[in-house]
Design a protein around this motif. Structure first.
Motif, PDB file in Angstrom:
ATOM      1  N   PRO A 431      64.640 -32.313-101.092  1.00 18.51           N
ATOM      2  CA  PRO A 431      64.082 -30.957-100.951  1.00 18.51           C
ATOM      3  C   PRO A 431      63.370 -30.745 -99.626  1.00 18.51           C
ATOM      4  CG  PRO A 431      63.528 -31.931-103.088  1.00 18.51           C
ATOM      5  CD  PRO A 431      64.122 -33.015-102.274  1.00 18.51           C
ATOM      6  N   GLU A 432      62.670 -31.783 -99.139  1.00 15.58           N
ATOM      7  CA  GLU A 432      61.929 -31.608 -97.892  1.00 15.58           C
ATOM      8  C   GLU A 432      62.865 -31.421 -96.705  1.00 15.58           C
ATOM      9  OE1 GLU A 432      62.801 -35.863 -98.645  1.00 15.58           O
ATOM     10  OE2 GLU A 432      61.912 -34.228 -99.794  1.00 15.58           O
ATOM     11  N   MET A 433      64.058 -32.050 -96.753  1.00 14.44           N
ATOM     12  CA  MET A 433      65.018 -31.866 -95.669  1.00 14.44           C
ATOM     13  C   MET A 433      65.670 -30.491 -95.754  1.00 14.44           C
ATOM     14  SD  MET A 433      66.773 -35.667 -95.519  1.00 14.44           S
ATOM     15  CE  MET A 433      67.930 -35.204 -94.243  1.00 14.44           C
ATOM     16  N   ARG A 434      65.900 -30.005 -96.966  1.00 21.24           N
ATOM     17  CA  ARG A 434      66.509 -28.679 -97.097  1.00 21.24           C
ATOM     18  C   ARG A 434      65.554 -27.584 -96.656  1.00 21.24           C
ATOM     19  NH1 ARG A 434      69.044 -26.878-102.792  1.00 21.24           N
ATOM     20  NH2 ARG A 434      66.843 -26.568-103.294  1.00 21.24           N
ATOM     21  N   GLU A 435      64.251 -27.823 -96.792  1.00 17.99           N
ATOM     22  CA  GLU A 435      63.281 -26.821 -96.366  1.00 17.99           C
ATOM     23  C   GLU A 435      63.249 -26.660 -94.853  1.00 17.99           C
ATOM     24  OE1 GLU A 435      61.502 -24.657 -98.131  1.00 17.99           O
ATOM     25  OE2 GLU A 435      62.677 -25.397 -99.825  1.00 17.99           O
ATOM     26  N   ALA A 436      63.846 -27.599 -94.114  1.00 18.24           N
ATOM     27  CA  ALA A 436      63.893 -27.454 -92.658  1.00 18.24           C
ATOM     28  C   ALA A 436      64.807 -26.312 -92.235  1.00 18.24           C
ATOM     29  CB  ALA A 436      64.360 -28.765 -92.014  1.00 18.24           C
ATOM     30  N   PHE A 437      65.679 -25.865 -93.142  1.00 14.72           N
ATOM     31  CA  PHE A 437      66.608 -24.774 -92.833  1.00 14.72           C
ATOM     32  C   PHE A 437      65.978 -23.461 -93.302  1.00 14.72           C
ATOM     33  CE2 PHE A 437      69.097 -28.599 -93.307  1.00 14.72           C
ATOM     34  CZ  PHE A 437      69.983 -28.545 -92.248  1.00 14.72           C
ATOM     35  N   THR A 438      65.227 -22.820 -92.429  1.00 12.95           N
ATOM     36  CA  THR A 438      64.588 -21.555 -92.797  1.00 12.95           C
ATOM     37  C   THR A 438      65.557 -20.387 -92.735  1.00 12.95           C
ATOM     38  OG1 THR A 438      63.829 -21.343 -90.509  1.00 12.95           O
ATOM     39  CG2 THR A 438      62.307 -22.326 -92.094  1.00 12.95           C
ATOM     40  N   ALA A 439      66.653 -20.526 -92.011  1.00 13.30           N
ATOM     41  CA  ALA A 439      67.701 -19.500 -91.979  1.00 13.30           C
ATOM     42  C   ALA A 439      68.885 -20.006 -92.792  1.00 13.30           C
ATOM     43  CB  ALA A 439      68.125 -19.203 -90.545  1.00 13.30           C
ATOM     44  N   ARG A 440      69.314 -19.182 -93.739  1.00 16.35           N
ATOM     45  CA  ARG A 440      70.400 -19.601 -94.625  1.00 16.35           C
ATOM     46  C   ARG A 440      71.428 -18.483 -94.733  1.00 16.35           C
ATOM     47  NH1 ARG A 440      66.915 -22.890 -99.297  1.00 16.35           N
ATOM     48  NH2 ARG A 440      65.704 -24.096 -97.780  1.00 16.35           N
ATOM     49  N   ILE A 441      72.679 -18.883 -94.685  1.00 16.33           N
ATOM     50  CA  ILE A 441      73.791 -17.936 -94.725  1.00 16.33           C
ATOM     51  C   ILE A 441      74.631 -18.260 -95.952  1.00 16.33           C
ATOM     52  CG2 ILE A 441      75.759 -17.009 -93.458  1.00 16.33           C
ATOM     53  CD1 ILE A 441      74.481 -18.034 -90.896  1.00 16.33           C
ATOM     54  N   LEU A 442      74.977 -17.230 -96.715  1.00 18.33           N
ATOM     55  CA  LEU A 442      75.771 -17.416 -97.925  1.00 18.33           C
ATOM     56  C   LEU A 442      76.940 -16.443 -97.924  1.00 18.33           C
ATOM     57  CD1 LEU A 442      72.486 -17.638 -98.838  1.00 18.33           C
ATOM     58  CD2 LEU A 442      73.591 -18.450-100.920  1.00 18.33           C
ATOM     59  N   ALA A 443      78.071 -16.899 -98.453  1.00 13.53           N
ATOM     60  CA  ALA A 443      79.262 -16.058 -98.578  1.00 13.53           C
ATOM     61  C   ALA A 443      80.029 -16.488 -99.820  1.00 13.53           C
ATOM     62  CB  ALA A 443      80.150 -16.176 -97.339  1.00 13.53           C
ATOM     63  N   ARG A 444      80.570 -15.503-100.521  1.00 12.90           N
ATOM     64  CA  ARG A 444      81.324 -15.760-101.754  1.00 12.90           C
ATOM     65  C   ARG A 444      80.540 -16.686-102.680  1.00 12.90           C
ATOM     66  NH1 ARG A 444      87.760 -16.121-100.043  1.00 12.90           N
ATOM     67  NH2 ARG A 444      87.815 -14.133 -98.945  1.00 12.90           N
ATOM     68  N   TYR A 445      79.296 -16.371-102.860  1.00  9.30           N
ATOM     69  CA  TYR A 445      78.375 -17.217-103.596  1.00  9.30           C
ATOM     70  C   TYR A 445      78.372 -16.840-105.077  1.00  9.30           C
ATOM     71  CZ  TYR A 445      75.929 -12.940-102.385  1.00  9.30           C
ATOM     72  OH  TYR A 445      75.621 -11.618-102.186  1.00  9.30           O
ATOM     73  N   THR A 446      77.936 -17.774-105.884  1.00 11.03           N
ATOM     74  CA  THR A 446      77.658 -17.500-107.282  1.00 11.03           C
ATOM     75  C   THR A 446      76.164 -17.211-107.437  1.00 11.03           C
ATOM     76  OG1 THR A 446      77.246 -19.831-107.788  1.00 11.03           O
ATOM     77  CG2 THR A 446      79.522 -19.040-107.975  1.00 11.03           C
ATOM     78  N   GLN A 447      75.797 -16.678-108.580  1.00 16.11           N
ATOM     79  CA  GLN A 447      74.383 -16.405-108.814  1.00 16.11           C
ATOM     80  C   GLN A 447      73.580 -17.703-108.876  1.00 16.11           C
ATOM     81  OE1 GLN A 447      73.483 -13.701-111.965  1.00 16.11           O
ATOM     82  NE2 GLN A 447      74.694 -12.040-111.097  1.00 16.11           N
ATOM     83  N   ASN A 448      74.186 -18.764-109.384  1.00 12.12           N
ATOM     84  CA  ASN A 448      73.482 -20.051-109.412  1.00 12.12           C
ATOM     85  C   ASN A 448      73.224 -20.567-107.996  1.00 12.12           C
ATOM     86  OD1 ASN A 448      73.412 -20.116-112.207  1.00 12.12           O
ATOM     87  ND2 ASN A 448      75.350 -21.218-112.376  1.00 12.12           N
TER      88      ASN A 448
END
Length: 642
Positions: A431-448
């Motif tokens: 989780p701490e490494m994922r928090e380093a990505f403050t900008a996130r891009i999503l496409a064709r995503y599910t609600q989960n």
């Protein structure tokens, strides 16, 4: 015992007339012919000439009346009279011409059955196609609005809500909410507008309340959406790309043709892109990397699928990594480069206090991780097979090095673009490494996927199936964007124009070689930069003794292609075909010579021995592992397809 029988010819005794019963029958007939309800109980406030007020009821149980009950009494009387005439005419015709009437009824029945079957089929197919839309969007909105509007019990969403399935991609009037007829002018509609906007995740919309006549409604007008295509070949788009600053590459266009970018220095040093196959992951990575390279940056691309970015073949300012071994050592080298740059940043603080100019940090570094879902697993497998005997711990030092890289960023000009399908915390490294990505891009995503990556953004915008349509989430806000598209030729041409910096080798990074001495533009070169601390001593990075990897591998002597065919590139030609008796070494030498003239990724020679070119054996060995036709014997994990 028995009563005497009445006399012959006597009249029966007449019962007295029940005038109440006669009155009830007369009232029933009157209600039937006058268009009133048959039981006499009002269900709406309709009159002889006006229909009932929409979305209101006068039923005793408070439930929503049937649509028939909203017709005016004259309309209902006409319908009943027409039905009576049809029934009477059919009866008379059956008495006069029974056979012809029966045939007509049979034909009419078949036609009615066919029409009913067609209607039922249409409704059934429409229900199958739109059930997700109604389940996830219409019904949750209806649950909120029925209380806000005070609607009768039993009202259906279709009675007052008009929300097309593709409303998120339309411009203009996209949503309409019918209001009860009792809605008075001046009533605050902000709660209704807020509910519709939030539940449907509408972006850039304008709500208009119309109280005209008896049909009151609120219309939601959506601003022009992101364009269907954003092509770099368009001169206006190309101009936006050229004007974008080095720290904020142009990503695409949002509503009203607003340019969207992410500033790597001020907003987010690292970017995460999660999308299903076909969501435009490679398209965005290509456009993003080409702009970074154009402004003098260097890029390292780890792609275990091996062929996701054909445009990057042979670029001098990008290193293409396709094997676990090279990915392992690259991450270790980048971690050391980050430590070197941190020392420079510390020195620059002292120089600023002394009023001296800062030391150059070096070119901007972009690390692209394609299909990051398998990265950690592959690195762990490689380390399990190749770690030195007696090494404690099973965690790959390359994964730890990736964590160090992610904790650096804007001040060191080191950035990561993480690309994958389901980027869980375990996939990224915690989780701490994922928090380093403050900008996130999503496409064709599910609600989960949305709730996992950007839970702070609610409600969840409706995912689009349009290729290249993404949601860029930054600072808790989602921006629908159409990603800029570059062809392979356009991306390569733009990446090699402007300021081009030759990418250093992995060995140079691990030895701490300064990366600022290989930048050139239009044939000019910058001189080497000397980096020193406050005492004038050269800055160096002390290797971690627990890392288990040498900080500065020994530099091997250059070799010729004939020597490479016997050593580091032995077997590069593959097994001999049936009927071929040419020795393996000769076939390997021929393969190396052909690759030197045809393969754009073949390493350059580093020295000359007479007329014979000599090459770095480490670079030749790395080329042999990462070339397109190389068999991926060690790559057993699945990577998926784009």
């Amino acid at each position: 015992m028995f009563a005497p029988s009445p006399a012959t010819g006597s009249r029966p005794v007449r019962q007295p007339t029940d005038w109440r019963k006669v009155g009830r029958r007369a009232a029933f007939v009157w209600r039937a012919v006058s268009g009133d309800t048959l039981d006499g109980k009002p269900r709406t406030d309709r009159t002889w000439t006006h229909r009932g007020t929409p979305l209101t009821t006068k039923r005793e149980d408070g439930r929503m009346p049937h649509s028939w009950d909203s017709l005016s009494r004259l309309e209902m009387a006409g319908l009943r009279a027409f039905g009576g005439f049809v029934a009477t005419g059919t009866g008379v015709a059956a008495a006069v011409e029974p056979s012809e009437t029966l045939q007509s009824l049979q034909l009419s029945g078949v036609g009615a059955a066919a029409a009913a079957a067609s209607w039922a089929g249409f409704r059934g197919m429409d229900g199958v196609v739109t059930w997700k839309h109604r389940k996830h969007w219409i019904w949750p909105l209806h649950v909120v609005l029925r209380d806000l509007l005070g609607l009768p019990e039993g009202v259906k969403p279709s009675d007052y809500l008009k929300v097309p399935a593709d409303y998120a991609e339309r411009a203009g009037d996209v949503v309409r909410v019918e209001l009860p007829g009792t809605w008075a002018p001046g009533t605050d509609a902000s709660a209704v507008v807020q509910a519709v906007t939030s539940k449907l995740a509408l972006q850039d919309v304008k709500a208009t309340v119309r109280l005209k006549g008896g049909k009151h409604h609120i219309t939601f007008t959506q601003a022009p959406r992101a364009p269907q295509r954003v092509m770099y070949s368009d001169p206006e788009v190309a101009e936006r790309v050229h004007k974008a600053p080095a720290s904020a590459p142009f990503l695409g266009l949002s509503h009203r043709d607003v340019a969207v970018s992410i500033d790597l220095d001020d907003e987010s040093p690292h970017i995460m892109f999660s999308a299903a196959p076909g969501g435009g992951k490679s398209v965005l990575a290509k456009a993003f990397a080409a702009q970074v390279l154009h402004h003098g940056g260097i890029a390292f691309l780890i792609d275990f699928k091996r062929t996701s970015h054909k445009w990057a073949y042979g670029l001098k300012n990008l290193m293409y990594i396709r094997s676990e071994m090279d990915a392992h050592f690259l991450l270790l080298a980048l971690a050391q480069e980050g430590n070197r740059r941190m020392a420079i940043a510390e020195e620059n603080v002292h120089r600023e206090l002394r009023g001296e100019p800062p030391l150059p940090m070096g070119p901007r570094i972009l690390l692209i991780l394609e299909e990051a879902n398998t990265l950690r697993k592959r690195l762990a497998k490689y380390w399990a097979k190749n770690k030195p005997e007696g090494t404690k711990g099973n965690e790959s030092p390359a994964v730890e090095a990736l964590g160090e890289f992610l904790f650096m960023g804007r001040s060191q000009l080191m950035h990561a673009l993480l690309i994958g399908q389901s980027l869980t915390a375990q996939t990224v490294g915690g989780p701490e490494m994922r928090e380093a990505f403050t900008a996130r891009i999503l496409a064709r995503y599910t609600q989960n996927a949305w709730r996992m990556l950007v839970p702070e953004v609610s409600p969840i915008p409706k995912a689009s199936r349009h290729s290249g349509r993404v949601q860029i989430v930054l600072a808790g806000q989602a921006h629908e964007t159409q990603v800029v598209f570059m062809t392979d030729e356009e991306a390569k041409a733009y990446a090699t124009s402007g300021v081009v910096t030759n990418v250093p080798s992995i060995e140079q990074l691990m030895r701490g070689t300064d990366t600022t001495n290989s930048r050139h533009s239009e044939g000019t070169h910058q001189g080497e930069q000397v980096v020193s601390d406050t005492t004038g001593r050269p800055l160096r990075v002390v290797p971690d003794p627990d890392q288990g990897e040498p900080a500065a591998p020994a530099e091997a002597a250059p070799i010729s292609l004939s020597q490479a065919a016997r050593t580091v590139c032995a077997g590069v030609a593959g097994p001999a075909q049936p009927g071929v008796d040419t020795p393996q070494e000769k076939r390997d030498l021929m393969a190396l010579r052909n690759a030197r003239s045809r393969d754009k990724q073949f390493p350059d020679h580093v020295a000359l021995k007479g007329k014979e070119k000599l090459y770095d054996p480490t670079e030749l060995e790395r080329w042999a592992r990462n070339r397109i036709k190389a068999s991926a014997e060690s790559e057993t994990a699945e990577t998926g397809t784009e």
